[in-house]
Design a protein around this motif. Structure first.
Motif: not given
Lengths: 319, 570
Positions: B70-93
Motif C-alpha cells: 500500500g505504499l504506491l505513489p498517488r498517481s498509481a491506480a489498480i485498474t483490474a484484479g485483486s490483491i489479498t494479503v493473509d486473507g484480507t482484500d487490500v486492493t482498494r484501501l
C-alpha cells in the motif's frame, strides 16, 4: 558546540554594529541636526536654546566623536534621551513594551499554530482538490494587508457582533483578536516553508519505513515528517520576527493599543530623532537576539546540524 | 488482527495464502497519459514460503512491492484484479485502513537503508515505536529491554549503545540490521524485502542476508524478495517469479530454473548471471602486441606510494585514508580498485583526478608527473583523465540536453571549433550506441542505462586516455549492466582507452579487469593480474570477498546440469 555559539553570537554583534552605523549615517545626512529639526516648529526657540540643547546631546561635536560617543553609550546600555519628554528611551518604552511583547508573542504563537495546522491538514487530507485549496492559503494570507484586515475585523467584531470593545479592555479576546490579525500574514512564510518541508520529507524513504511499520497517518506526521521539516522552519521564524514587530506597530495603531507602535508613531510625528534612533536600535536588538535563540535551538531539533558545523559556520541539513 | 490459528492440528479450513495477486493491472497517470506498469499479474505465496521477484529495472517489480504494502505513489491506480494479503482484500484501501494492515500483516524491509531511518529520531525511539503501534503500554525500563532484545536478535552489535545514537552515526549495514529488527519485531505474516542489500558491499550483503534467512526461518515468515540480482534470488529463495515489462513471464521453483528454465527470458537472465559468475578474466596480451603502439613501455597511469591522511577532529590522531598505495595501469588496459566502503578506493580516485591533494607519493599520467599540477595544468590533466560517476541521475543536469551535456568538456576546455562540436557529439553518441535523436533529448527522457551511456560519451569527449569508472555499473540491473560492460570493452578496443575501474562488485570486476588491486583500510592487501586474484588468491581477506559473491546455486546448478544430480551443495 562552543565554536558554534561563538560564531553565531559574533554574527549577531556584527549585525547590530552595522544597524547602528546605517542609522547614524542616515541621521548625519539630514539637512540639519536633530535638535534644529525638532525645535524648528517651536516659535519660542532661539538659536541660543538650539545650541544649548545641541551641546547637551553632543550634536555640536565632529561626526566621528558623535559616532564613538553614541556607540559607547549603547555599549553601556544607554539608548539615548527623548527630545520631546527628556525621558530616557528605555524609560519611555518601559511602560508600554510589555503590551507589545504580549501582542507579538501571542501573534507568533498563533502564526506557528496556523502554519502547523495548514501543513498537517495538507499532509493528512486525501482529496487532491481540498489539498490544493489548503496549499494555496499561505499565498492568500501573505497578500492580506494587516491594516485592512484589522479594520475589517474591528468592523465585524466590534460594530456588528459587538463582542469586542473598540479599545483594549484587558480581556483575553482583546488580546487574541489583534494577535490573530497579526498572525495571519506572519504565518504565511512559515507555512510556506513548513509545507515545502513536509512535502519534501513525505517523499523520503524514512516516511515509507514509518508507514510500513503500521504507524497511523497522524503519528507519521508528528513523529517523522514534522520533526524532520522543522530545521528550515525555525530559521524562517527567525526571519519573520522583523515582520512581526512591524506588524505589531500597525496592529497596535488599528486597535488603539498602547505599545511600541504608539510611541514610535508619536516620536515620528514630533520629529524626535533620538527617540526614533533608540527605538530602531532596540527593536533590532530584540530581533537579533530572537534570531540567535532560534539558531541555537536548531541543532537541538536536528542532530545533523551540529555535525556540519565547521569553521565555515553552519550549513543547514548538510546531510 | 487477522486470526493466526496455524496450529498443526487445525485442518478445518485451508489456510489462506500469505499473498495472492489475481489478474492485477496497474496504471500510472502522468499528466493526461496513462502508463501501464502491471499487466494481468497473478501469483500467490504460501505461508512460510520464500519467493523471489526478479526483473530488470522498469519491469514493475518495485510497483508490485508497493501495491502489496500500500505504499504506491498517488498517481498509481489498480485498474483490474485483486490483491489479498493473509486473507484480507487490500486492493482498494484508504490510508488509515492500510495503516492497520501494515506492520503486523505485511511488513517491509526497504531498499535504501541509508535513507530509511528518520534522521531526527534516535534508534531507540524508532525501534520502540513498534510497541506503541502495537498498542502495548510498556514502562521505560521494559521498553528499553525489549528494544535491545530485538536489536540483538538481528545481530546489531553493542545494541544498548545504539538506542541513543542517530542514524547518521551508523554504517549502512547496521542500519539495515536495525530495519530488519523493526520489520521482524512486528512479526508480519508477509514480509516484502525490496532490494534490501543492493546498496551494500558484498561481504556486508552476505552477513545481512544470513541474519535475514535465519529470522525468516525462525518466524516462519512468508517472504517476497524483490531483486534485480538473479544470483541473489537463487541463493535465498525457493521459488522465483520473473517479471518483464509489467508481465509475469515465469513462475518456477529455483531448483528447476537453475537446471532447465522453460521460459526463454528466464534462460536469458540465467545465462547472463552465469556468464558474469563464471566468466574468466580477460586475457592480458603482452604489451608488445599493443595496438596503440606508442612505445609500449609507458603506462597510462602510474601511482607510487600514494598516501592521504586526514587530520583528526580536535587533536585526535590523523587517519590514513590511503596508505602507501602503488600500482600501474598499462595503456589500453583495465585496472580494478576493489574494496569495501571505507577502503580508500574513492579517495585514491579523487587524488588521481586531482580533486584531493595527496599527502605524499607520486602520480604519473602518460609518464608525466601530475602529483602537484594546478591551474591551467590541472585543466590539461582533465583532458586526459575523465570520470564516470556511479549515479547517472545526479551526474547529468536534468535541464540540459544530451548534446549540451556531452559538449560541456569540449566547451570548458576550448576543444574543437564551435561549429564542429555538434558533429563530434553525434560521433560520440554513435560510439556509445545511443539511438538517433538522443542528442536533443534531456536526461529525464532516457532510461538508466542510456543515461550512463551519455555519461560515458561525455567522459570520452576530450579524447581522454584514462577514464575513471567510479562504481559506474552499480546502479544498473544485470542485463543493462551487461550491455554497458560490452560497450566499455568495445570502446577500449576501438580507442585504446585505459580504465581505472572502482567497484565493490567482484563479479563485474572479474568480467572487465586485467589487473586487480584489493584495498582494505587504505592499504593494498593484494594485487596482481585478474587471473591470479580470482583463481589463486593468496590472502584470507580476498578469499572471503570472493566467497561472498552471490550465486553459489547458479554455479552449482551449472555443474549439476552436466551430472543431472539433484542434491544441492549448500
Amino acid at each position: 558546540m562552543l565554536r558554534y555559539l561563538a560564531s553565531r553570537a559574533g554574527q549577531a554583534l556584527v549585525v547590530l554594529w552595522i544597524t547602528y552605523t546605517i542609522v547614524f549615517v542616515l541621521i548625519q545626512t539630514l539637512p540639519s541636526d536633530p535638535v534644529t529639526i525638532f525645535l524648528a516648529s517651536d516659535a519660542g526657540a532661539d538659536q541660543e536654546l538650539i545650541d544649548r540643547v545641541s551641546a547637551l546631546y553632543g550634536y555640536d561635536r565632529p561626526w566621528f566623536e558623535q559616532y564613538a560617543l553614541q556607540l559607547g553609550n549603547l555599549l553601556r546600555g544607554e539608548f539615548g534621551f527623548s527630545l520631546s519628554t527628556g525621558q530616557s528611551v528605555l524609560e519611555r518604552i518601559g511602560s508600554v513594551v510589555g503590551s507589545t511583547l504580549a501582542l507579538a508573542s501571542t501573534g507568533l504563537l498563533l502564526s506557528v499554530l496556523i502554519a502547523i495546522g495548514i501543513s498537517a491538514i495538507a499532509f493528512l487530507v486525501d482529496s487532491p482538490r481540498l489539498r490544493a485549496v489548503i496549499v494555496a492559503a499561505p499565498s492568500l494570507f501573505s497578500s492580506i494587508p494587516v491594516f485592512w484586515l484589522g479594520i475589517v475585523v474591528l468592523q465585524v467584531f466590534s460594530f456588528q457582533l459587538r463582542i469586542l470593545s473598540l479599545f483594549p479592555d484587558g480581556s483575553l479576546l482583546s488580546l487574541l483578536i489583534p494577535a490573530l490579525v497579526l498572525a495571519i500574514p506572519v504565518s504565511a512564510p512559515i507555512a510556506q516553508v513548513l509545507l515545502t518541508g513536509v512535502e519534501q520529507a513525505s517523499e523520503l524513504a524514512f516516511v515509507k519505513t514509518a508507514r510500513a511499520k503500521g504507524a497511523r497517518p497522524m503519528r507519521v506526521f508528528w513523529h517523522h515528517v514534522f520533526r524532520s521539516s522543522l530545521g528550515a522552519t525555525t530559521a524562517v521564524i527567525g526571519t519573520t520576527l522583523g515582520v512581526l514587530i512591524a506588524g505589531s506597530v500597525i496592529t497596535e495603531t488599528v486597535f488603539a493599543r498602547p505599545g511600541l507602535g504608539s510611541v514610535l508613531l508619536r516620536a515620528v510625528i514630533a520629529q524626535d530623532v533620538p527617540l526614533v534612533q533608540g527605538l530602531v536600535f532596540l527593536t533590532t536588538l530584540v530581533v537579533v537576539v530572537a534570531a540567535l535563540v532560534v539558531d541555537l535551538i536548531t541543532p537541538l531539533l536536528d542532530p545533523r546540524v551540529l555535525r556540519s558545523v565547521g569553521t565555515r559556520g553552519v550549513s543547514r541539513l548538510g546531510a | 488482527m487477522p486470526d493466526t490459528t496455524t496450529t498443526v492440528a487445525d485442518t478445518t479450513a485451508t489456510i489462506a495464502p500469505a499473498l495472492r495477486l489475481d489478474g492485477v493491472s496497474l496504471d500510472y497517470r502522468l499528466g493526461r497519459k496513462r502508463v501501464r506498469a502491471l499487466d494481468d499479474v497473478s501469483f500467490s505465496i504460501g505461508q512460510g514460503e520464500i519467493v523471489a521477484l526478479v526483473g530488470e529495472s522498469g519491469s514493475g517489480k518495485t510497483t508490485i512491492a508497493g501495491a502489496v504494502t500500500g505504499l504506491l505513489p498517488r498517481s498509481a491506480a489498480i485498474t483490474a484484479g485483486s490483491i489479498t494479503v493473509d486473507g484480507t482484500d487490500v486492493t482498494r484501501l484508504s490510508e488509515s485502513r492500510w495503516s492497520r494492515i501494515r506492520g503486523r500483516t505485511v511488513g517491509l524491509i526497504p531498499q535504501d537503508p541509508g535513507a530509511s531511518l528518520t534522521p531526527v529520531l534516535t534508534i531507540g525511539d524508532q525501534v520502540a515505536e513498534i510497541f506503541a503501534i502495537r498498542g502495548e503500554r510498556l514502562g521505560r525500563a521494559e521498553r528499553r529491554a525489549r528494544a535491545i532484545e530485538l536489536l540483538e536478535v538481528a545481530e546489531v552489535s553493542r545494541a544498548a549503545d545504539r538506542l541513543t545514537q542517530y542514524p547518521h552515526e551508523l554504517s549502512g549495514g547496521l542500519k539495515q540490521r536495525i530495519l530488519i529488527a523493526i520489520a521482524f519485531g512486528l512479526n508480519p505474516a508477509l514480509l516484502v524485502a525490496d532490494e534490501p542489500t543492493s546498496a551494500l558491499d558484498v561481504t556486508v550483503q552476505k552477513q545481512i542476508l544470513r541474519v535475514f534467512d535465519r529470522l525468516a526461518r525462525e518466524h516462519g515468515s512468508s517472504v517476497l524478495f524483490v531483486t534485480h540480482d538473479l544470483a541473489l534470488a537463487t541463493d535465498h529463495a525457493s521459488r522465483a517469479l520473473v517479471l518483464q515489462r509489467g508481465r509475469l513471464v515465469d513462475d518456477a521453483q529455483v531448483a528447476e530454473i537453475v537446471d532447465t528454465a522453460r521460459v526463454g527470458y528466464t534462460r536469458e537472465l540465467i545465462a547472463h548471471a552465469r556468464a558474469t559468475q563464471s566468466a574468466l578474466p580477460p586475457e592480458d596480451p603482452a604489451p608488445a602486441a599493443d595496438a596503440t603502439g606508442t612505445g609500449a613501455a609507458v603506462p597510462a597511469l602510474e601511482v607510487r606510494a600514494l598516501t592521504k591522511s586526514f587530520a583528526g577532529r580536535r587533536g585526535a590522531n590523523a587517519t590514513l585514508a590511503v596508505d602507501d598505495v602503488s600500482f600501474t595501469l598499462p595503456a589500453g588496459r583495465t585496472l580494478a580498485l576493489v574494496g569495501e566502503s571505507g577502503s580508500g578506493k574513492s579517495t585514491t580516485a579523487r587524488m588521481i583526478l586531482r580533486l584531493v591533494d595527496p599527502t605524499s607519493g607520486e602520480i604519473r599520467l602518460d609518464g608525466r608527473d601530475v602529483t602537484a599540477v594546478s591551474g591551467r595544468d590541472r585543466l590539461a590533466l582533465w583532458r586526459r583523465v575523465q570520470l564516470v560517476y556511479q549515479n547517472p541521475d545526479s551526474a547529468l543536469d536534468p535541464r540540459w540536453t544530451v548534446g549540451r551535456i556531452v559538449a560541456e568538456p569540449l566547451a570548458a576546455m576550448g576543444l574543437y571549433p564551435v561549429t564542429e562540436r555538434r558533429a563530434r557529439v553525434q560521433e560520440l553518441l554513435d560510439a556509445v550506441a545511443l539511438p538517433e535523436g538522443t542528442i536533443d533529448k534531456r536526461p529525464g527522457e532516457l532510461s538508466g542505462g542510456q543515461r550512463q551511456r551519455v555519461a560515458i560519451a561525455r567522459s570520452l569527449a576530450p579524447n581522454s586516455s584514462v577514464v575513471v569508472l567510479d562504481e559506474a555499473l552499480s546502479a544498473l540491473d544485470v542485463i543493462t549492466q551487461e550491455r554497458v560492460l560490452q560497450l566499455i570493452e568495445s570502446l577500449q578496443r576501438q580507442f585504446g582507452v585505459s580504465y581505472l575501474f572502482i567497484s565493490h562488485d567482484l563479479s563485474t570486476v572479474r568480467r572487465l579487469a586485467h589487473h586487480v588491486v584489493v584495498l582494505r583500510a587504505g592499504r593494498v592487501v593484494e594485487q596482481g593480474s585478474a587471473r591470479e586474484i580470482f583463481e589463486a588468491p593468496r590472502t584470507d581477506y580476498v578469499r572471503e570477498l570472493l566467497d561472498a559473491i552471490p550465486g553459489h546455486r547458479l554455479i552449482a546448478g551449472a555443474a549439476q546440469t552436466a551430472t543431472t544430480e539433484g542434491a544441492s551443495r549448500r
